[in-house]
Scaffold this motif. Structure first.
Motif, PDB file in Angstrom:
ATOM      1  N   PRO A  36       0.827  -1.219   0.000  1.00 46.86           N
ATOM      2  CA  PRO A  36       0.000   0.000   0.000  1.00 46.86           C
ATOM      3  C   PRO A  36       0.852   1.256   0.000  1.00 46.86           C
ATOM      4  O   PRO A  36       1.958   1.279   0.546  1.00 46.86           O
ATOM      5  CB  PRO A  36      -0.787  -0.122   1.310  1.00 46.86           C
ATOM      6  N   TYR A  38       1.311   5.300   1.058  1.00 47.78           N
ATOM      7  CA  TYR A  38       0.886   6.217   2.099  1.00 47.78           C
ATOM      8  C   TYR A  38       1.028   7.663   1.642  1.00 47.78           C
ATOM      9  O   TYR A  38       1.927   8.004   0.860  1.00 47.78           O
ATOM     10  CB  TYR A  38       1.709   6.010   3.376  1.00 47.78           C
ATOM     11  N   ASP A  41      -3.029  12.287   5.601  1.00 45.90           N
ATOM     12  CA  ASP A  41      -4.417  11.887   5.802  1.00 45.90           C
ATOM     13  C   ASP A  41      -5.384  12.975   5.341  1.00 45.90           C
ATOM     14  O   ASP A  41      -4.969  14.003   4.780  1.00 45.90           O
ATOM     15  CB  ASP A  41      -4.655  11.485   7.258  1.00 45.90           C
ATOM     16  N   GLU A  42      -6.661  12.757   5.586  1.00 47.23           N
ATOM     17  CA  GLU A  42      -7.690  13.642   5.049  1.00 47.23           C
ATOM     18  C   GLU A  42      -7.680  15.042   5.658  1.00 47.23           C
ATOM     19  O   GLU A  42      -8.338  15.947   5.139  1.00 47.23           O
ATOM     20  CB  GLU A  42      -9.065  13.006   5.242  1.00 47.23           C
ATOM     21  N   ASP A 172      -2.898   5.951  10.000  1.00 49.13           N
ATOM     22  CA  ASP A 172      -4.206   5.276   9.952  1.00 49.13           C
ATOM     23  C   ASP A 172      -4.939   5.436  11.280  1.00 49.13           C
ATOM     24  O   ASP A 172      -5.606   4.525  11.769  1.00 49.13           O
ATOM     25  CB  ASP A 172      -4.043   3.797   9.602  1.00 49.13           C
ATOM     26  N   LYS A 217      -6.267   5.402  -0.743  1.00 49.12           N
ATOM     27  CA  LYS A 217      -7.348   4.466  -1.115  1.00 49.12           C
ATOM     28  C   LYS A 217      -7.362   4.179  -2.609  1.00 49.12           C
ATOM     29  O   LYS A 217      -7.667   3.061  -3.032  1.00 49.12           O
ATOM     30  CB  LYS A 217      -8.685   5.034  -0.661  1.00 49.12           C
ATOM     31  N   ASP A 218      -7.042   5.192  -3.416  1.00 49.52           N
ATOM     32  CA  ASP A 218      -7.089   5.010  -4.869  1.00 49.52           C
ATOM     33  C   ASP A 218      -5.932   5.767  -5.498  1.00 49.52           C
ATOM     34  O   ASP A 218      -6.070   6.943  -5.838  1.00 49.52           O
ATOM     35  CB  ASP A 218      -8.429   5.496  -5.419  1.00 49.52           C
TER      36      ASP A 218
END
Length: 223
Positions: A36, A38, A41-42, A172, A217-218
């Motif tokens: 994954p 990284y 974050d949002e 996360d 995520k994408d």
């Protein structure tokens, strides 16, 4: 040091050979990665952009970088007249696959292990690649970059040393301890995640203390 080979690191080239941001934006390498990615974050709502991936000798994707904020350029540290607010504000997140020492796919060589030190070194070199000390003549920058790259390697090999402090940041949503250092050129940090990857980051003009990291995520949406 158990870290990725410096020959494979593929950090952005020095001035004169540096790839333009438009040349970075290919998602193909990121999609080939078996791990994954990284990014911030949002809580970060600014621009995000792909940079480039690094591969092992047998072509497997081993690490890559995702940028946030202003797209950095190689710049003289005093180009803005010493005004910190006028400088680019960016943070780059480096994801490194956690791998033990292993044989290459063709069986002819041994690939070095990756570790938190790998992420720290890649982040340190990444920051240097967008830096040009104000007192230095343009023609000397390559020599300076080579010397500072070696220094970054030594520092990354001693994460428990006095040059590093610790910083707890969410990954996360889980508080995670990072090794952290500041310099006149910006900041660098590195740590590990529960997702089987190491995360490094570097930046300038953005404080590291308020950052958080999360799985992308994408990744195709960054292209």
């Amino acid at each position: 040091m158990e870290t990725t080979s410096r020959a494979v690191a593929q950090a952005p080239a020095a001035e004169g050979g540096q790839q333009a941001p438009s040349a970075w934006r290919t998602v193909d390498g990121y999609l080939r990665a078996p791990f994954p990615w990284y990014g911030l974050d949002e809580a970060f709502t600014g621009p995000r952009w792909l940079m480039q991936v690094g591969t092992t000798a047998d072509g497997a994707v081993e690490h890559g970088s995702i940028g946030h904020g202003d797209e950095p350029t190689v710049r003289n540290e005093h180009a803005a007249g010493g005004d910190q607010e006028a400088k680019e504000k960016f943070a780059v997140v480096v994801t490194v696959a956690a791998s033990p020492s292993r044989r290459s796919a063709d069986g002819t060589g041994l690939l070095e292990a990756t570790s938190v030190s790998s992420a720290a070194w890649l982040a340190g070199v990444g920051l240097l690649s967008f830096t040009w000390p104000g007192q230095m003549d343009h023609s000397l920058r390559d020599d300076w970059l080579e010397q500072q790259t070696e220094t970054a390697w030594v520092l990354a090999d001693d994460l428990e040393g006095a040059d590093w402090s610790t910083l707890s940041l969410p990954v996360d949503g889980v508080p995670t301890v990072f090794h952290y250092r500041e310099s006149e050129f910006g900041w660098v940090l590195a740590g590990s995640t529960s997702a089987g990857v190491h995360v490094g980051a570097y930046g300038r003009g953005m404080s590291a203390y308020g950052l958080g990291f999360a799985v992308v995520k994408d990744i195709a949406a960054y292209a």
